[in-house]
Write a protein that holds these residues in place. Structure first.
Motif, PDB file in Angstrom:
ATOM      1  N   ALA A   1      39.427  41.704  42.091  1.00 27.25           N
ATOM      2  CA  ALA A   1      40.686  41.345  41.435  1.00 27.25           C
ATOM      3  C   ALA A   1      41.319  42.559  40.771  1.00 27.25           C
ATOM      4  CB  ALA A   1      40.448  40.232  40.418  1.00 27.25           C
ATOM      5  N   ASP A   2      40.485  43.385  40.137  1.00 30.49           N
ATOM      6  CA  ASP A   2      40.999  44.614  39.516  1.00 30.49           C
ATOM      7  C   ASP A   2      41.598  45.549  40.572  1.00 30.49           C
ATOM      8  OD1 ASP A   2      40.241  43.762  37.007  1.00 30.49           O
ATOM      9  OD2 ASP A   2      38.389  44.953  36.941  1.00 30.49           O
ATOM     10  N   ALA A   3      40.922  45.649  41.729  1.00 26.99           N
ATOM     11  CA  ALA A   3      41.418  46.528  42.792  1.00 26.99           C
ATOM     12  C   ALA A   3      42.722  46.005  43.386  1.00 26.99           C
ATOM     13  CB  ALA A   3      40.359  46.658  43.889  1.00 26.99           C
ATOM     14  N   LEU A   4      42.907  44.690  43.379  1.00 29.81           N
ATOM     15  CA  LEU A   4      44.132  44.088  43.908  1.00 29.81           C
ATOM     16  C   LEU A   4      45.298  44.198  42.920  1.00 29.81           C
ATOM     17  CD1 LEU A   4      42.501  40.952  45.494  1.00 29.81           C
ATOM     18  CD2 LEU A   4      43.997  42.518  46.752  1.00 29.81           C
ATOM     19  N   ALA A   5      44.979  44.381  41.652  1.00 31.16           N
ATOM     20  CA  ALA A   5      46.013  44.374  40.607  1.00 31.16           C
ATOM     21  C   ALA A   5      47.070  45.447  40.829  1.00 31.16           C
ATOM     22  CB  ALA A   5      45.376  44.544  39.230  1.00 31.16           C
ATOM     23  N   GLY A   6      46.649  46.640  41.235  1.00 29.37           N
ATOM     24  CA  GLY A   6      47.599  47.730  41.451  1.00 29.37           C
ATOM     25  C   GLY A   6      48.602  47.423  42.550  1.00 29.37           C
ATOM     26  N   PRO A   7      48.124  47.138  43.771  1.00 28.24           N
ATOM     27  CA  PRO A   7      49.062  46.846  44.861  1.00 28.24           C
ATOM     28  C   PRO A   7      49.931  45.614  44.600  1.00 28.24           C
ATOM     29  CG  PRO A   7      46.860  47.276  45.725  1.00 28.24           C
ATOM     30  CD  PRO A   7      46.732  47.234  44.239  1.00 28.24           C
ATOM     31  N   LEU A   8      49.395  44.632  43.874  1.00 29.07           N
ATOM     32  CA  LEU A   8      50.145  43.401  43.630  1.00 29.07           C
ATOM     33  C   LEU A   8      51.066  43.487  42.417  1.00 29.07           C
ATOM     34  CD1 LEU A   8      47.378  40.687  44.264  1.00 29.07           C
ATOM     35  CD2 LEU A   8      49.326  41.220  45.727  1.00 29.07           C
ATOM     36  N   GLY A   9      50.848  44.514  41.592  1.00 32.24           N
ATOM     37  CA  GLY A   9      51.624  44.603  40.358  1.00 32.24           C
ATOM     38  C   GLY A   9      51.135  43.648  39.291  1.00 32.24           C
ATOM     39  N   GLY A  10      49.898  43.226  39.423  1.00 27.08           N
ATOM     40  CA  GLY A  10      49.294  42.308  38.455  1.00 27.08           C
ATOM     41  C   GLY A  10      48.046  41.696  39.052  1.00 27.08           C
ATOM     42  N   ARG A  11      47.138  41.327  38.181  1.00 29.61           N
ATOM     43  CA  ARG A  11      45.851  40.799  38.642  1.00 29.61           C
ATOM     44  C   ARG A  11      46.024  39.410  39.255  1.00 29.61           C
ATOM     45  NH1 ARG A  11      40.694  39.031  36.558  1.00 29.61           N
ATOM     46  NH2 ARG A  11      39.057  40.547  37.045  1.00 29.61           N
ATOM     47  N   PRO A  12      45.432  39.163  40.426  1.00 26.01           N
ATOM     48  CA  PRO A  12      45.547  37.834  41.039  1.00 26.01           C
ATOM     49  C   PRO A  12      44.706  36.810  40.276  1.00 26.01           C
ATOM     50  CG  PRO A  12      44.011  39.176  42.289  1.00 26.01           C
ATOM     51  CD  PRO A  12      44.615  40.080  41.245  1.00 26.01           C
ATOM     52  N   PRO A  13      45.043  35.532  40.372  1.00 24.62           N
ATOM     53  CA  PRO A  13      44.231  34.515  39.710  1.00 24.62           C
ATOM     54  C   PRO A  13      42.832  34.419  40.319  1.00 24.62           C
ATOM     55  CG  PRO A  13      45.927  33.505  41.088  1.00 24.62           C
ATOM     56  CD  PRO A  13      46.204  34.969  41.063  1.00 24.62           C
ATOM     57  N   VAL A  14      41.863  34.133  39.466  1.00 27.26           N
ATOM     58  CA  VAL A  14      40.479  33.931  39.889  1.00 27.26           C
ATOM     59  C   VAL A  14      40.031  32.579  39.350  1.00 27.26           C
ATOM     60  CG1 VAL A  14      38.101  34.781  39.833  1.00 27.26           C
ATOM     61  CG2 VAL A  14      40.012  36.412  39.813  1.00 27.26           C
ATOM     62  N   VAL A  15      39.594  31.697  40.238  1.00 27.88           N
ATOM     63  CA  VAL A  15      39.075  30.388  39.836  1.00 27.88           C
ATOM     64  C   VAL A  15      37.564  30.400  40.025  1.00 27.88           C
ATOM     65  CG1 VAL A  15      39.037  27.914  40.347  1.00 27.88           C
ATOM     66  CG2 VAL A  15      41.208  29.175  40.406  1.00 27.88           C
ATOM     67  N   HIS A  16      36.830  30.060  38.962  1.00 30.63           N
ATOM     68  CA  HIS A  16      35.369  29.985  39.010  1.00 30.63           C
ATOM     69  C   HIS A  16      34.968  28.528  39.202  1.00 30.63           C
ATOM     70  CE1 HIS A  16      35.187  34.151  37.576  1.00 30.63           C
ATOM     71  NE2 HIS A  16      36.130  33.800  36.715  1.00 30.63           N
ATOM     72  N   THR A  17      34.224  28.234  40.239  1.00 30.56           N
ATOM     73  CA  THR A  17      33.885  26.838  40.512  1.00 30.56           C
ATOM     74  C   THR A  17      33.019  26.236  39.407  1.00 30.56           C
ATOM     75  OG1 THR A  17      31.932  27.382  41.860  1.00 30.56           O
ATOM     76  CG2 THR A  17      34.049  27.196  43.003  1.00 30.56           C
ATOM     77  N   ASP A  18      32.281  27.054  38.662  1.00 25.74           N
ATOM     78  CA  ASP A  18      31.503  26.531  37.530  1.00 25.74           C
ATOM     79  C   ASP A  18      32.395  25.822  36.517  1.00 25.74           C
ATOM     80  OD1 ASP A  18      29.179  27.464  38.593  1.00 25.74           O
ATOM     81  OD2 ASP A  18      28.792  29.002  37.084  1.00 25.74           O
ATOM     82  N   ASP A  19      33.668  26.225  36.442  1.00 22.20           N
ATOM     83  CA  ASP A  19      34.604  25.596  35.509  1.00 22.20           C
ATOM     84  C   ASP A  19      35.048  24.215  35.969  1.00 22.20           C
ATOM     85  OD1 ASP A  19      34.528  27.785  33.824  1.00 22.20           O
ATOM     86  OD2 ASP A  19      36.325  28.713  34.666  1.00 22.20           O
ATOM     87  N   LEU A  20      34.727  23.873  37.213  1.00 22.81           N
ATOM     88  CA  LEU A  20      35.162  22.598  37.773  1.00 22.81           C
ATOM     89  C   LEU A  20      34.020  21.610  37.967  1.00 22.81           C
ATOM     90  CD1 LEU A  20      37.594  24.121  40.378  1.00 22.81           C
ATOM     91  CD2 LEU A  20      38.270  22.675  38.483  1.00 22.81           C
TER      92      LEU A  20
END
Length: 204
Positions: free
Chosen positions: A45-64
């Motif tokens: 997600a951190d590596a994607l943040a630069g090209p996307l101009g912001g960090r993408p959402p991350v959903v953790h299945t433990d939260d569900l």
């Protein structure tokens, strides 16, 4: 054969891939508990943040999960709250489960329509969602190390539930053939020297 690869290069691979969940590229980070899935998802997600101009959402299945007994049966909740809206180009949201209170909290966690969504957790790359995945990642590590990590994180009192959980994981992965269908197999306990903030170790 283990190979050191850059998260930045993997981010480029994801962004070059097709969006199969509506307009979203869905990345599943799967693997057994304690293998290092959360760390891998965070670094990607951190590596994607630069090209996307912001960090993408991350959903953790433990939260569900609705507690320990909801190990793989939580999926309809994830699909209804998050995946189905995104499939239709609409934002999703979910209520996070509190393992302390043993209930779902009332506050909604928004999941915006984004170029990339990462879903991290046991069974995240299961067969039912494979046609919609841009990338399926499986993170692995020795069972003894995974157990030690989980106990260090959550305390020894969870051992009985954890052992039952591990049995459930093994059964699910065997039936689902998750490793066979993964696009990327990652070493969650690498011995090759590398900068873990920028690189990961690929096994396949």
């Amino acid at each position: 054969m283990a190979v050191v690869e850059a998260y930045a290069e993997l981010a480029r691979r994801v962004l070059a891939g097709p969006a199969r969940l509506g307009r979203t590229r869905l990345v599943a980070v799967d693997g057994p508990s304690g293998a290092g899935k959360s760390r891998f998802a965070a670094q990607l997600a951190d590596a994607l943040a630069g090209p996307l101009g912001g960090r993408p959402p991350v959903v953790h299945t433990d939260d569900l999960l609705d507690g320990w007994d909801d190990q793989v049966t939580f999926w309809p909740r994830l699909d209804e709250w998050v995946l189905a809206p995104l499939r239709d180009g609409e934002p999703g949201s979910y209520r996070r489960y509190s393992w302390v209170r043993q209930c779902f909290l009332p506050r909604l966690v928004p999941v915006p329509v984004a170029p990339v969504l990462l879903v991290e957790g046991v069974s995240a790359a299961r067969a039912v969602v494979r046609p919609e995945l841009t990338l399926a990642v499986f993170v692995t590590a020795p069972a003894s190390l995974r157990l030690a990590r989980a106990v260090a994180r959550d305390g020894p009192e969870i051992l009985p539930e954890l052992r039952r959980w591990h049995e459930g994981e093994r059964a699910h992965f065997a039936v689902d053939e998750t490793v066979t269908h993964a696009d990327l197999l990652v070493d969650g306990a690498p011995t090759l020297p590398h900068d873990a903030d920028r690189y990961y170790v690929r096994l396949r």
